[in-house]
Design a protein around this motif. Sequence first.
Motif, PDB file in Angstrom:
ATOM      1  N   LEU A 221     -15.858  48.881  27.227  1.00 34.37           N
ATOM      2  CA  LEU A 221     -14.724  48.283  27.928  1.00 34.37           C
ATOM      3  C   LEU A 221     -13.489  49.173  27.831  1.00 34.37           C
ATOM      4  O   LEU A 221     -12.764  49.360  28.819  1.00 34.37           O
ATOM      5  CB  LEU A 221     -14.430  46.899  27.340  1.00 34.37           C
ATOM      6  N   GLY A 222     -13.250  49.766  26.653  1.00 35.95           N
ATOM      7  CA  GLY A 222     -12.106  50.663  26.507  1.00 35.95           C
ATOM      8  C   GLY A 222     -12.237  51.901  27.375  1.00 35.95           C
ATOM      9  O   GLY A 222     -11.261  52.355  27.990  1.00 35.95           O
ATOM     10  N   GLY A 223     -13.442  52.471  27.449  1.00 35.32           N
ATOM     11  CA  GLY A 223     -13.642  53.634  28.301  1.00 35.32           C
ATOM     12  C   GLY A 223     -13.413  53.318  29.773  1.00 35.32           C
ATOM     13  O   GLY A 223     -12.790  54.097  30.501  1.00 35.32           O
ATOM     14  N   LEU A 224     -13.905  52.171  30.233  1.00 32.12           N
ATOM     15  CA  LEU A 224     -13.700  51.792  31.632  1.00 32.12           C
ATOM     16  C   LEU A 224     -12.227  51.527  31.934  1.00 32.12           C
ATOM     17  O   LEU A 224     -11.736  51.862  33.022  1.00 32.12           O
ATOM     18  CB  LEU A 224     -14.540  50.548  31.953  1.00 32.12           C
ATOM     19  N   LEU A 225     -11.501  50.954  30.972  1.00 33.91           N
ATOM     20  CA  LEU A 225     -10.069  50.737  31.172  1.00 33.91           C
ATOM     21  C   LEU A 225      -9.317  52.058  31.243  1.00 33.91           C
ATOM     22  O   LEU A 225      -8.364  52.207  32.030  1.00 33.91           O
ATOM     23  CB  LEU A 225      -9.511  49.863  30.044  1.00 33.91           C
ATOM     24  N   LEU A 226      -9.717  53.037  30.436  1.00 35.38           N
ATOM     25  CA  LEU A 226      -9.095  54.354  30.513  1.00 35.38           C
ATOM     26  C   LEU A 226      -9.377  55.027  31.860  1.00 35.38           C
ATOM     27  O   LEU A 226      -8.497  55.673  32.433  1.00 35.38           O
ATOM     28  CB  LEU A 226      -9.601  55.232  29.369  1.00 35.38           C
ATOM     29  N   VAL A 227     -10.584  54.868  32.361  1.00 35.77           N
ATOM     30  CA  VAL A 227     -10.915  55.427  33.678  1.00 35.77           C
ATOM     31  C   VAL A 227     -10.055  54.773  34.757  1.00 35.77           C
ATOM     32  O   VAL A 227      -9.506  55.450  35.639  1.00 35.77           O
ATOM     33  CB  VAL A 227     -12.412  55.231  33.976  1.00 35.77           C
ATOM     34  N   LEU A 228      -9.914  53.458  34.707  1.00 30.54           N
ATOM     35  CA  LEU A 228      -9.081  52.756  35.690  1.00 30.54           C
ATOM     36  C   LEU A 228      -7.621  53.175  35.580  1.00 30.54           C
ATOM     37  O   LEU A 228      -6.951  53.399  36.611  1.00 30.54           O
ATOM     38  CB  LEU A 228      -9.221  51.247  35.495  1.00 30.54           C
ATOM     39  N   ALA A 229      -7.117  53.301  34.354  1.00 32.91           N
ATOM     40  CA  ALA A 229      -5.723  53.714  34.174  1.00 32.91           C
ATOM     41  C   ALA A 229      -5.500  55.138  34.676  1.00 32.91           C
ATOM     42  O   ALA A 229      -4.481  55.427  35.329  1.00 32.91           O
ATOM     43  CB  ALA A 229      -5.346  53.607  32.694  1.00 32.91           C
ATOM     44  N   GLY A 230      -6.425  56.045  34.393  1.00 30.33           N
ATOM     45  CA  GLY A 230      -6.276  57.407  34.898  1.00 30.33           C
ATOM     46  C   GLY A 230      -6.330  57.474  36.413  1.00 30.33           C
ATOM     47  O   GLY A 230      -5.583  58.246  37.037  1.00 30.33           O
ATOM     48  N   TRP A 231      -7.190  56.677  37.018  1.00 31.47           N
ATOM     49  CA  TRP A 231      -7.267  56.656  38.486  1.00 31.47           C
ATOM     50  C   TRP A 231      -5.973  56.135  39.090  1.00 31.47           C
ATOM     51  O   TRP A 231      -5.471  56.678  40.083  1.00 31.47           O
ATOM     52  CB  TRP A 231      -8.447  55.781  38.895  1.00 31.47           C
ATOM     53  N   LEU A 232      -5.380  55.093  38.485  1.00 31.37           N
ATOM     54  CA  LEU A 232      -4.117  54.567  39.001  1.00 31.37           C
ATOM     55  C   LEU A 232      -2.968  55.553  38.796  1.00 31.37           C
ATOM     56  O   LEU A 232      -2.093  55.684  39.657  1.00 31.37           O
ATOM     57  CB  LEU A 232      -3.791  53.243  38.304  1.00 31.37           C
ATOM     58  N   LEU A 233      -2.966  56.260  37.667  1.00 32.47           N
ATOM     59  CA  LEU A 233      -1.909  57.240  37.424  1.00 32.47           C
ATOM     60  C   LEU A 233      -1.963  58.374  38.442  1.00 32.47           C
ATOM     61  O   LEU A 233      -0.923  58.888  38.868  1.00 32.47           O
ATOM     62  CB  LEU A 233      -2.034  57.798  36.008  1.00 32.47           C
ATOM     63  N   ARG A 234      -3.160  58.781  38.843  1.00 36.32           N
ATOM     64  CA  ARG A 234      -3.285  59.875  39.810  1.00 36.32           C
ATOM     65  C   ARG A 234      -2.918  59.447  41.228  1.00 36.32           C
ATOM     66  O   ARG A 234      -2.203  60.151  41.937  1.00 36.32           O
ATOM     67  CB  ARG A 234      -4.716  60.422  39.795  1.00 36.32           C
ATOM     68  N   LEU A 235      -3.404  58.295  41.649  1.00 37.54           N
ATOM     69  CA  LEU A 235      -3.257  57.905  43.046  1.00 37.54           C
ATOM     70  C   LEU A 235      -1.990  57.118  43.326  1.00 37.54           C
ATOM     71  O   LEU A 235      -1.428  57.212  44.423  1.00 37.54           O
ATOM     72  CB  LEU A 235      -4.475  57.080  43.480  1.00 37.54           C
ATOM     73  N   VAL A 236      -1.535  56.315  42.373  1.00 42.47           N
ATOM     74  CA  VAL A 236      -0.391  55.426  42.615  1.00 42.47           C
ATOM     75  C   VAL A 236       0.904  56.053  42.120  1.00 42.47           C
ATOM     76  O   VAL A 236       1.900  56.138  42.860  1.00 42.47           O
ATOM     77  CB  VAL A 236      -0.623  54.055  41.947  1.00 42.47           C
TER      78      VAL A 236
END
Length: 368
Positions: A221-236
């Motif tokens: 769960l922590g790894g998936l949250l980090l992936v989601l946070a990194g994706w939002l930081l790049r695109l948003v």
Amino acid sequence: MTHALAWVGWVAAILIILSTTRNPWYLGAVLACLVVVRSASRAGADSVGPGPISLGRFGLLVVSFSAVFNALTVHFGDTRLFALPEAIPFFGGLVTLEALVYGALNGLALTGLVAAFVVFNQAVSPRELVRLVPRAFYPIAIITSIALTFVPVTLRHYQAIREAQAVRGHHLRGLRDWLPLLMPLLIGGLERAFQLAEAMTARGFAGSQTESPARFKLLILGGLLLVLAGWLLRLVWGLAITGLLMLALGLGLVIVTLWLEGRRVPRTRYRPQAWQGQDWAVVGGAVMAAWLFAVPWPGLDRSSIFYYPYPRLSWPGYDWLPGLLLLGLLSPALPALRKLGLAASRSLARPEGEPPRTVEAGTDYDSL
């Protein structure tokens, strides 16, 4: 035989291309490559008979429906076709040529995605797919392999039912004529499902399965949250470097956790699939085809990739470099084309009037 991981890379390249571009020239090139690869892979695959609908008819239905639906729901564009009353909810308003064309292009891309997975399912056996699943999810792998096995079995059953009904004089003329085909197909599928469930229960499937520790679930769960946070930081938020680091950290955490959890599950391989030179060719062709669509390259014009018919429909541009790189998607068909070339050269080299060579039992095929 091409490795399953090479096929995964090939499908991933098609997903990247079809999700990036709506240029009809490039979409048509991808579909043409899929037709060639499918024809080459069907030569060495077991035939399961035709399905209820062919891939060509499916593409025609999807493109037509997508074009009409997008034209009726997206009221934007300069080329007016007609207008529906505003009182009609959701569909009322201006219908434009641009919306119709863009919907057709979306349907074309969706047809390409379905065709890519059809080729993948045709070329990769369920046993090879199970090997790709991490050992931590072996119950899911077994269930998935059973589900994938049911697809060709169901198609064979459908073909047998259709042939039996045709012998009895049955013809498909309307919706009611599908009932004599669907009911035996449904009953046969339920019988096979009950038999398989009884066989798995008798063999103790999941009877000794142990619960995964809580730390395994938390790390995933922590790894998936980090992936989601990194994706939002790049695109948003536009933080490219920070987002990339968080993406890499999250993916690394997920991969390491799956590997550590998989060590708890013993697994043996009777005949491991070796990575060969043709697998490198497939992966290299996929990377060659997708890299310009996925990564901006300094000094290269990528404007033709991002075709957009709004606000006024224009002729799509074409660049020779992306079109040439898309030929890398033909790499899975190279072994079949090579066999055809060898067969043609041997037939030409045989003297006139000489009978064809016969293969006896125990013959080394590589020496022919």
